[in-house]
Design a protein around this motif. Structure first.
Motif, PDB file in Angstrom:
ATOM      1  N   SER A 280      62.141  48.789  52.480  1.00  0.00           N
ATOM      2  CA  SER A 280      61.363  48.748  51.242  1.00  0.00           C
ATOM      3  C   SER A 280      61.844  49.874  50.335  1.00  0.00           C
ATOM      4  CB  SER A 280      59.870  48.915  51.548  1.00  0.00           C
ATOM      5  OG  SER A 280      59.118  48.897  50.354  1.00  0.00           O
ATOM      6  N   THR A 281      62.222  49.524  49.102  1.00  0.00           N
ATOM      7  CA  THR A 281      62.769  50.499  48.162  1.00  0.00           C
ATOM      8  C   THR A 281      61.902  50.562  46.910  1.00  0.00           C
ATOM      9  OG1 THR A 281      65.007  49.979  48.941  1.00  0.00           O
ATOM     10  CG2 THR A 281      64.818  51.198  46.876  1.00  0.00           C
ATOM     11  N   LEU A 282      61.409  51.756  46.601  1.00  0.00           N
ATOM     12  CA  LEU A 282      60.564  51.968  45.428  1.00  0.00           C
ATOM     13  C   LEU A 282      61.333  52.759  44.371  1.00  0.00           C
ATOM     14  CD1 LEU A 282      57.810  51.977  43.925  1.00  0.00           C
ATOM     15  CD2 LEU A 282      57.292  54.109  45.155  1.00  0.00           C
ATOM     16  N   PHE A 283      61.374  52.238  43.134  1.00  0.00           N
ATOM     17  CA  PHE A 283      61.990  52.917  42.006  1.00  0.00           C
ATOM     18  C   PHE A 283      60.880  53.469  41.107  1.00  0.00           C
ATOM     19  CE2 PHE A 283      64.865  49.582  43.386  1.00  0.00           C
ATOM     20  CZ  PHE A 283      66.076  50.240  43.470  1.00  0.00           C
ATOM     21  N   SER A 284      61.022  54.713  40.687  1.00  0.00           N
ATOM     22  CA  SER A 284      59.969  55.300  39.862  1.00  0.00           C
ATOM     23  C   SER A 284      60.546  56.299  38.852  1.00  0.00           C
ATOM     24  CB  SER A 284      58.926  56.000  40.746  1.00  0.00           C
ATOM     25  OG  SER A 284      59.529  57.035  41.517  1.00  0.00           O
ATOM     26  N   LYS A 285      59.870  56.387  37.704  1.00  0.00           N
ATOM     27  CA  LYS A 285      60.206  57.354  36.664  1.00  0.00           C
ATOM     28  C   LYS A 285      58.908  57.787  35.994  1.00  0.00           C
ATOM     29  CE  LYS A 285      63.747  57.080  34.012  1.00  0.00           C
ATOM     30  NZ  LYS A 285      64.776  56.689  33.011  1.00  0.00           N
ATOM     31  N   GLU A 286      58.773  59.102  35.770  1.00  0.00           N
ATOM     32  CA  GLU A 286      57.572  59.586  35.093  1.00  0.00           C
ATOM     33  C   GLU A 286      57.569  59.177  33.629  1.00  0.00           C
ATOM     34  OE1 GLU A 286      57.062  63.732  35.637  1.00  0.00           O
ATOM     35  OE2 GLU A 286      56.890  63.617  37.828  1.00  0.00           O
ATOM     36  N   ASP A 287      58.731  59.242  32.995  1.00  0.00           N
ATOM     37  CA  ASP A 287      58.873  58.790  31.613  1.00  0.00           C
ATOM     38  C   ASP A 287      60.340  58.469  31.373  1.00  0.00           C
ATOM     39  OD1 ASP A 287      60.254  61.315  30.827  1.00  0.00           O
ATOM     40  OD2 ASP A 287      58.263  62.196  31.049  1.00  0.00           O
ATOM     41  N   GLU A 288      60.680  58.092  30.139  1.00  0.00           N
ATOM     42  CA  GLU A 288      62.041  57.656  29.827  1.00  0.00           C
ATOM     43  C   GLU A 288      63.066  58.780  29.972  1.00  0.00           C
ATOM     44  OE1 GLU A 288      63.167  54.672  29.260  1.00  0.00           O
ATOM     45  OE2 GLU A 288      61.190  53.783  29.495  1.00  0.00           O
ATOM     46  N   LYS A 289      62.622  60.033  29.861  1.00  0.00           N
ATOM     47  CA  LYS A 289      63.560  61.155  29.883  1.00  0.00           C
ATOM     48  C   LYS A 289      63.819  61.694  31.288  1.00  0.00           C
ATOM     49  CE  LYS A 289      62.426  62.690  25.178  1.00  0.00           C
ATOM     50  NZ  LYS A 289      61.944  63.819  24.349  1.00  0.00           N
ATOM     51  N   THR A 290      62.929  61.436  32.204  1.00  0.00           N
ATOM     52  CA  THR A 290      63.100  61.959  33.565  1.00  0.00           C
ATOM     53  C   THR A 290      64.051  61.069  34.358  1.00  0.00           C
ATOM     54  OG1 THR A 290      61.158  60.723  34.315  1.00  0.00           O
ATOM     55  CG2 THR A 290      60.818  62.998  33.602  1.00  0.00           C
ATOM     56  N   PRO A 291      64.776  61.658  35.320  1.00  0.00           N
ATOM     57  CA  PRO A 291      65.717  60.849  36.128  1.00  0.00           C
ATOM     58  C   PRO A 291      64.987  59.882  37.036  1.00  0.00           C
ATOM     59  CG  PRO A 291      65.570  63.089  36.975  1.00  0.00           C
ATOM     60  CD  PRO A 291      64.819  63.090  35.687  1.00  0.00           C
ATOM     61  N   LEU A 292      65.693  58.876  37.436  1.00  0.00           N
ATOM     62  CA  LEU A 292      65.148  57.857  38.329  1.00  0.00           C
ATOM     63  C   LEU A 292      65.002  58.419  39.745  1.00  0.00           C
ATOM     64  CD1 LEU A 292      64.430  54.776  38.707  1.00  0.00           C
ATOM     65  CD2 LEU A 292      66.826  54.490  39.392  1.00  0.00           C
ATOM     66  N   ARG A 293      63.881  58.136  40.372  1.00  0.00           N
ATOM     67  CA  ARG A 293      63.665  58.512  41.780  1.00  0.00           C
ATOM     68  C   ARG A 293      63.664  57.238  42.620  1.00  0.00           C
ATOM     69  NH1 ARG A 293      61.293  62.471  45.239  1.00  0.00           N
ATOM     70  NH2 ARG A 293      60.244  61.491  47.015  1.00  0.00           N
ATOM     71  N   ILE A 294      64.322  57.325  43.782  1.00  0.00           N
ATOM     72  CA  ILE A 294      64.400  56.184  44.680  1.00  0.00           C
ATOM     73  C   ILE A 294      63.844  56.589  46.042  1.00  0.00           C
ATOM     74  CG2 ILE A 294      65.913  54.480  45.757  1.00  0.00           C
ATOM     75  CD1 ILE A 294      67.938  55.044  43.541  1.00  0.00           C
ATOM     76  N   ASP A 295      62.830  55.869  46.508  1.00  0.00           N
ATOM     77  CA  ASP A 295      62.253  56.105  47.832  1.00  0.00           C
ATOM     78  C   ASP A 295      62.517  54.882  48.705  1.00  0.00           C
ATOM     79  OD1 ASP A 295      60.457  58.702  47.886  1.00  0.00           O
ATOM     80  OD2 ASP A 295      60.177  57.786  45.904  1.00  0.00           O
ATOM     81  N   ILE A 296      63.177  55.115  49.823  1.00  0.00           N
ATOM     82  CA  ILE A 296      63.554  54.033  50.735  1.00  0.00           C
ATOM     83  C   ILE A 296      62.814  54.218  52.045  1.00  0.00           C
ATOM     84  CG2 ILE A 296      65.462  52.866  51.907  1.00  0.00           C
ATOM     85  CD1 ILE A 296      67.324  54.159  49.793  1.00  0.00           C
ATOM     86  N   ASP A 297      61.991  53.235  52.389  1.00  0.00           N
ATOM     87  CA  ASP A 297      61.299  53.237  53.676  1.00  0.00           C
ATOM     88  C   ASP A 297      61.989  52.239  54.606  1.00  0.00           C
ATOM     89  OD1 ASP A 297      59.139  55.102  53.335  1.00  0.00           O
ATOM     90  OD2 ASP A 297      58.262  53.677  51.914  1.00  0.00           O
ATOM     91  N   ILE A 298      62.487  52.749  55.729  1.00  0.00           N
ATOM     92  CA  ILE A 298      63.108  51.904  56.745  1.00  0.00           C
ATOM     93  C   ILE A 298      62.073  51.660  57.832  1.00  0.00           C
ATOM     94  CG2 ILE A 298      64.991  51.702  58.406  1.00  0.00           C
ATOM     95  CD1 ILE A 298      66.594  53.633  56.651  1.00  0.00           C
ATOM     96  N   ASN A 299      61.669  50.421  57.973  1.00  0.00           N
ATOM     97  CA  ASN A 299      60.618  50.086  58.933  1.00  0.00           C
ATOM     98  C   ASN A 299      61.194  49.883  60.333  1.00  0.00           C
ATOM     99  OD1 ASN A 299      58.493  50.046  56.948  1.00  0.00           O
ATOM    100  ND2 ASN A 299      59.353  48.113  56.211  1.00  0.00           N
TER     101      ASN A 299
END
Length: 371
Positions: A280-299
């Motif tokens: 499961s991979t979650l993509f998140s950004k606080e706003d347009e200027k902040t870099p992309l964060r990627i969280d990967i959960d391996i079950n």
């Protein structure tokens, strides 16, 4: 009439180029090109010592890609590079408009197909990105069309279209152009898109293809969106060493910035392999200027590789602004207590942070046999 006769190629053009109507220029011409040396004319640096010859007949009017009506026909195309040669007997591209309906067709030895319906190429990419943004907004910025937008481009358009394409054998073309993918048998791609309903569907069947050095058979791809998620499946047979067939299945579900992926595999060889990866991979950004964060959960998963059972425990990987965090990536076998552990943090900005990898009782002979 234009005639060019240079050592690096010959070109002969006859026809009418009428730009008196700036909104609807007319081009009606024929051209003959002979032994065009692309590298020596600085048209490309990739294809050294190459020669291109072709005939072109065209009759169309229009200023933009959405306003063009008419046809372009290419025949007797001959491309030589060293000892390799690619020939194309005929390629015809047509564009016609009736009321709001548009028909774009392409017909050649390699590619045949059409796009029909009510659509504009200028707005199509923007509308499709807006459709995807409903499911994964972190990857689709608000300013999703680069450059300044003209007022007429900002107006809304309806894109309601269907498409179908047929791709024939591309061995000679892929070889001379050094393409990473080679299609070996007739493949089909078809689908539809409606921007008003924000609905799309894609299906493709590819009987035989070479990609990344692998021979792949019976590829079936399907993708479509529902109200709350995008669902996609991919099935393929990958031919491995000693004629072993690997059955690969990929199931993807996209919703709320999350991509849930299940990868199932099995083979029919003596060195058995079977298992399912659940990621499961979650993509998140606080706003347009902040870099992309990627969280990967391996079950947690159970795998059989070369007749030995392996367990993959639950773990987490985070990628945030050139920082890589791995939390308890732990894979271990039921045989000889083989273990692989990865844990820690690595950052391009801080060399003191350490990502540790630990191997225990790993049988290298087993690894090489499995690979």
């Amino acid at each position: 009439h234009i005639e060019i006769n240079y050592p690096n190629g010959k070109l002969n053009i006859n026809g009418v180029f009428d730009f008196s109507d700036k909104e609807k220029p007319v081009l009606d011409f024929s051209a003959r090109a002979k032994d065009i040396q692309l590298d020596k004319l600085h048209l490309t640096d990739k294809y050294k010592n190459s020669y291109l010859s072709l005939n072109v007949n065209a009759n169309f009017e229009g200023k933009t890609i959405d306003g063009i009506v008419g046809f372009i026909e290419i025949d007797s195309l001959d491309f030589i590079k060293g000892e390799k040669n690619f020939q194309l007997d005929q390629l015809i591209i047509t564009s016609s408009v009736t009321d709001k309906s548009r028909l774009f067709t392409i017909d050649s030895d390699i590619l045949k197909g059409e796009v029909s319906g009510e659509y504009t190429f200028v707005s199509l990419v923007k509308d499709f990105k807006n459709t995807l943004k409903q499911y994964i907004p972190a990857l689709i910025p608000d300013n999703n069309i680069a450059g300044k937008k003209k007022k007429e481009e900002e107006s809304t358009h309806t894109n309601n279209l269907k498409y179908q394409f047929e791709i024939n054998n591309t061995e000679s073309l892929s070889s001379i152009l050094e393409l990473p993918v080679t299609n070996l048998a007739k493949a089909n791609i078809f689908g539809e898109y409606n921007s008003t309903l924000s609905k799309f569907r894609l299906e493709s069947y590819i009987p035989s293809i070479k990609a990344a050095g692998m021979n792949i058979k019976s590829v079936y791809l399907q993708a479509e969106n529902k109200d709350e998620y995008i669902q996609s499946t991919l099935n393929a047979l990958v031919l491995g060493k000693k004629n072993v067939t690997n059955d690969i299945g990929l199931d993807i579900k996209i919703e709320n910035n999350t991509v849930n992926t299940k990868i199932a595999f099995s083979n029919d060889g003596l060195q058995k392999a079977k298992g399912v990866f659940d990621i499961s991979t979650l993509f998140s950004k606080e706003d347009e200027k902040t870099p992309l964060r990627i969280d990967i959960d391996i079950n947690p998963s159970e795998l059989i590789l070369n007749n030995i059972k392996w367990m993959m425990e639950k773990s987490h990987i985070a990628i945030d602004n050139e920082t890589y965090q791995v939390d308890n990536l732990y894979i271990h076998s039921s045989h000889a207590n083989q273990e692989i552990k990865v844990d820690g943090r690595f950052s391009l900005k801080n060399p003191k942070e350490i990502l540790k990898a630990q191997l225990k009782n790993i049988n290298l002979e087993y690894i090489f046999q499995t690979l």
